[in-house]
Enzyme design. Structure first.
Site, PDB file in Angstrom:
ATOM      1  CD  GLN A 129     -15.546 -16.285  -9.355  1.00 38.51           C
ATOM      2  OE1 GLN A 129     -16.076 -17.010 -10.187  1.00 38.51           O
ATOM      3  NE2 GLN A 129     -14.772 -15.285  -9.698  1.00 38.51           N
ATOM      4  CB  ALA A 139      -8.711  -9.844  -3.763  1.00 35.04           C
ATOM      5  CB  THR A 186     -12.450  -9.052  -7.177  1.00 31.07           C
ATOM      6  OG1 THR A 186     -13.712  -9.223  -6.532  1.00 31.07           O
ATOM      7  CG2 THR A 186     -11.409  -9.940  -6.525  1.00 31.07           C
ATOM      8  CE1 TYR A 229      -4.878 -19.020  -6.363  1.00 25.33           C
ATOM      9  CE2 TYR A 229      -5.460 -18.479  -4.101  1.00 25.33           C
ATOM     10  CZ  TYR A 229      -5.225 -19.410  -5.088  1.00 25.33           C
ATOM     11  OH  TYR A 229      -5.317 -20.746  -4.791  1.00 25.33           O
ATOM     12  CB  THR A 284      -4.746  -9.979 -11.633  1.00 26.79           C
ATOM     13  OG1 THR A 284      -5.309  -9.670 -12.892  1.00 26.79           O
ATOM     14  CG2 THR A 284      -4.174  -8.706 -11.031  1.00 26.79           C
ATOM     15  CG  ASP A 285      -4.490 -10.875 -16.928  1.00 25.05           C
ATOM     16  OD1 ASP A 285      -5.424 -11.435 -16.333  1.00 25.05           O
ATOM     17  OD2 ASP A 285      -4.663  -9.930 -17.719  1.00 25.05           O
ATOM     18  CE1 TYR A 332      -8.497  -6.814  -8.506  1.00 20.97           C
ATOM     19  CE2 TYR A 332      -7.693  -7.040 -10.762  1.00 20.97           C
ATOM     20  CZ  TYR A 332      -8.069  -7.607  -9.555  1.00 20.97           C
ATOM     21  OH  TYR A 332      -8.008  -8.970  -9.396  1.00 20.97           O
TER      22      TYR A 332
HETATM   23  P1  NDP Z   1     -14.206 -13.000  -5.482  1.00 15.70           P
HETATM   24  O1  NDP Z   1     -14.606 -11.594  -5.715  1.00 15.70           O
HETATM   25  O2  NDP Z   1     -15.097 -14.121  -5.860  1.00 15.70           O
HETATM   26  O3  NDP Z   1     -13.823 -13.210  -3.952  1.00 15.70           O
HETATM   27  C1  NDP Z   1     -13.131 -12.261  -3.218  1.00 15.70           C
HETATM   28  C2  NDP Z   1     -13.505 -12.467  -1.779  1.00 15.70           C
HETATM   29  O4  NDP Z   1     -12.812 -11.506  -1.006  1.00 15.70           O
HETATM   30  C3  NDP Z   1     -15.012 -12.282  -1.509  1.00 15.70           C
HETATM   31  O5  NDP Z   1     -15.496 -13.382  -0.781  1.00 15.70           O
HETATM   32  C4  NDP Z   1     -15.036 -11.012  -0.676  1.00 15.70           C
HETATM   33  O6  NDP Z   1     -16.018 -11.034   0.323  1.00 15.70           O
HETATM   34  C5  NDP Z   1     -13.677 -11.074  -0.016  1.00 15.70           C
HETATM   35  N1  NDP Z   1     -13.316  -9.775   0.505  1.00 15.70           N
HETATM   36  C6  NDP Z   1     -13.334  -8.561  -0.103  1.00 15.70           C
HETATM   37  N2  NDP Z   1     -12.943  -7.612   0.750  1.00 15.70           N
HETATM   38  C7  NDP Z   1     -12.679  -8.232   1.925  1.00 15.70           C
HETATM   39  C8  NDP Z   1     -12.264  -7.802   3.209  1.00 15.70           C
HETATM   40  N3  NDP Z   1     -12.031  -6.501   3.466  1.00 15.70           N
HETATM   41  N4  NDP Z   1     -12.093  -8.719   4.189  1.00 15.70           N
HETATM   42  C9  NDP Z   1     -12.332 -10.013   3.948  1.00 15.70           C
HETATM   43  N5  NDP Z   1     -12.752 -10.491   2.774  1.00 15.70           N
HETATM   44  C10 NDP Z   1     -12.926  -9.613   1.784  1.00 15.70           C
HETATM   45  O7  NDP Z   1     -12.773 -13.146  -6.186  1.00 15.70           O
HETATM   46  P2  NDP Z   1     -12.051 -14.432  -6.780  1.00 15.70           P
HETATM   47  O8  NDP Z   1     -12.258 -15.621  -5.928  1.00 15.70           O
HETATM   48  O9  NDP Z   1     -12.373 -14.501  -8.231  1.00 15.70           O
HETATM   49  O10 NDP Z   1     -10.547 -13.920  -6.662  1.00 15.70           O
HETATM   50  C11 NDP Z   1      -9.546 -14.647  -5.960  1.00 15.70           C
HETATM   51  C12 NDP Z   1      -8.199 -14.021  -6.276  1.00 15.70           C
HETATM   52  O11 NDP Z   1      -7.933 -14.109  -7.669  1.00 15.70           O
HETATM   53  C13 NDP Z   1      -8.068 -12.532  -5.925  1.00 15.70           C
HETATM   54  O12 NDP Z   1      -6.792 -12.300  -5.413  1.00 15.70           O
HETATM   55  C14 NDP Z   1      -8.227 -11.834  -7.261  1.00 15.70           C
HETATM   56  O13 NDP Z   1      -7.558 -10.586  -7.269  1.00 15.70           O
HETATM   57  C15 NDP Z   1      -7.568 -12.840  -8.182  1.00 15.70           C
HETATM   58  N6  NDP Z   1      -8.012 -12.748  -9.572  1.00 15.70           N
HETATM   59  C16 NDP Z   1      -9.341 -12.780  -9.880  1.00 15.70           C
HETATM   60  C17 NDP Z   1      -9.755 -12.679 -11.207  1.00 15.70           C
HETATM   61  C18 NDP Z   1     -11.222 -12.730 -11.548  1.00 15.70           C
HETATM   62  O14 NDP Z   1     -11.521 -12.731 -12.753  1.00 15.70           O
HETATM   63  N7  NDP Z   1     -12.144 -12.822 -10.593  1.00 15.70           N
HETATM   64  C19 NDP Z   1      -8.798 -12.557 -12.295  1.00 15.70           C
HETATM   65  C20 NDP Z   1      -7.418 -12.570 -11.868  1.00 15.70           C
HETATM   66  C21 NDP Z   1      -7.057 -12.671 -10.554  1.00 15.70           C
HETATM   67  P3  NDP Z   1     -17.444 -10.309   0.105  1.00 15.70           P
HETATM   68  O15 NDP Z   1     -18.202 -11.204  -0.811  1.00 15.70           O
HETATM   69  O16 NDP Z   1     -17.992 -10.259   1.502  1.00 15.70           O
HETATM   70  O17 NDP Z   1     -17.149  -8.963  -0.489  1.00 15.70           O
END
Ligand code: NDP
Length: 301
Positions: A11, A68, A70, A107, A109-110, A133
């Site tokens: 995202q 991450a 997630t 990034y 998280t809370d 997590y």
């Molecule tokens: P998403 O789940 O949308 O995106 C995470 C991305 O990380 C995906 O594209 C995933 O790829 C990729 N990923 C996972 N494992 C690996 C790996 N081993 N190597 C490379 N890429 C990998 O998360 P967000 O964009 O929402 O999150 C962004 C940040 O914000 C993160 O640090 C998250 O912890 C933090 N955050 C998110 C919240 C939420 O509500 N989503 C809330 C608070 C913080 P694939 O699709 O291939 O698995």
């Protein structure tokens, strides 16, 4: 400037591909191997040696980590893997950033907090994750801070994006299928758009580039607060008032205890953003403006 973006299709990663492009050359990777001007590189951050090689090959001035683990509930059973992706990979990025004298944007998280009380969390408050997590994300933060590299860590909450699935779109779909929805009403937080997370990271980075003392952890979310129940109700009312044909009649508030999940969730996800706003002279919009924008796109209005 050369920027290495990891997790380009998440995202936030997707929005960062757009937002980072004003800074210079962006080498953007997802978890697959890719052909780049710096050779064939892996973007799989769970491959720690591969990740180290990728960073050395690109030799960026800025590393941006949008990747991450997630899946909050799955992290309870895939404990070691979540730890590698959220903590140990961050450590590799931080060590390499330190060697290169580069910035690391990351990034968090809370969920590093225990969710007690009703006061918005400050960066200086005691941490105490209630799920695995949250614990892995906290470890990632700590490893970055311990490395001594220049860093911007943005803790945020309840992320949504126009692209892909999100809570609001799920509520819209269910509102067309079911007459009653039960939605958790005792978790309080702030829906945060991926666009905002990407744009603020770039604005902050541009300032920190000239003022390295701005390195640190910042809370980042729009203004206001809501519950999942009030968020769902807002989305449904918005859709109805924009002519969507919905069958839902009741959106019932339920307690977290009525919806058991493998991972516990904190009840208080409020974040105090004063440090970010004051350090970078930034204005943060209210949460409704970003959600409205995403809904207009989702409803194609
Ligand atoms: P998403 O789940 O949308 O995106 C995470 C991305 O990380 C995906 O594209 C995933 O790829 C990729 N990923 C996972 N494992 C690996 C790996 N081993 N190597 C490379 N890429 C990998 O998360 P967000 O964009 O929402 O999150 C962004 C940040 O914000 C993160 O640090 C998250 O912890 C933090 N955050 C998110 C919240 C939420 O509500 N989503 C809330 C608070 C913080 P694939 O699709 O291939 O698995």
């Amino acid at each position: 400037m050369r920027v290495l973006l990891l997790g380009k299709n998440g995202q936030v990663g997707w929005e960062l591909q757009r937002a980072l492009s004003v800074l210079g050359e962006v080498v953007a990777l997802d978890r697959r191997r890719a052909s780049t001007p710096y050779g064939e590189l892996t973007g799989d951050i769970s491959d720690l040696e591969g990740l180290r090689h990728t960073i050395r090959a690109v030799s960026p001035q800025v590393i941006v980590n949008a990747a991450a683990y997630t899946a909050v509930d799955m992290a309870e059973s895939e404990r070691d893997f979540a730890q590698i992706v959220n903590a140990l990979a961050s450590q590799v990025m931080a060590e390499e950033a330190n060697q290169l004298n580069s910035w690391l944007v990351h990034y968090s998280t809370d969920y590093v907090f225990d969710g007690t009380g009703t006061t918005p969390w400050k960066e200086t408050d005691n941490v105490g994750p209630v799920n695995h997590y949250g614990a892995t994300k906290l470890k990632g933060e700590q490893l970055i801070q311990a490395s001594g590299c220049k860093h911007l860590i943005f803790r945020t909450s309840w992320v949504y994006a126009a692209r892909g699935n999100n809570f609001a779109k799920t509520m819209l779909r269910l509102a067309k299928e079911r007459s009653a929805l039960n939605v958790i009403a005792d978790q309080v937080g702030v829906p945060t758009g991926a666009e905002l997370l990407a744009d603020v990271a770039v604005a902050a980075l541009q300032q920190a580039w000239r003022k390295p003392e701005l390195s640190g952890v910042y809370h980042l979310a729009p203004t206001g607060e809501t519950t999942w129940h009030a968020y769902a109700s807002y989305v449904i009312e918005f859709a109805r008032s924009h002519g969507e044909d919905l069958v839902v009649e009741a959106v019932n508030p339920i307690a977290t205890t009525e919806y058991p999940t493998p991972a516990s969730r904190p009840l208080n996800s409020r974040l105090d953003t004063a440090k970010l706003r004051n350090s970078f002279t930034l204005h943060l919009p209210d949460w409704q403006s970003g959600v409205t924008r995403m809904l207009m796109e989702a409803l194609n209005k």
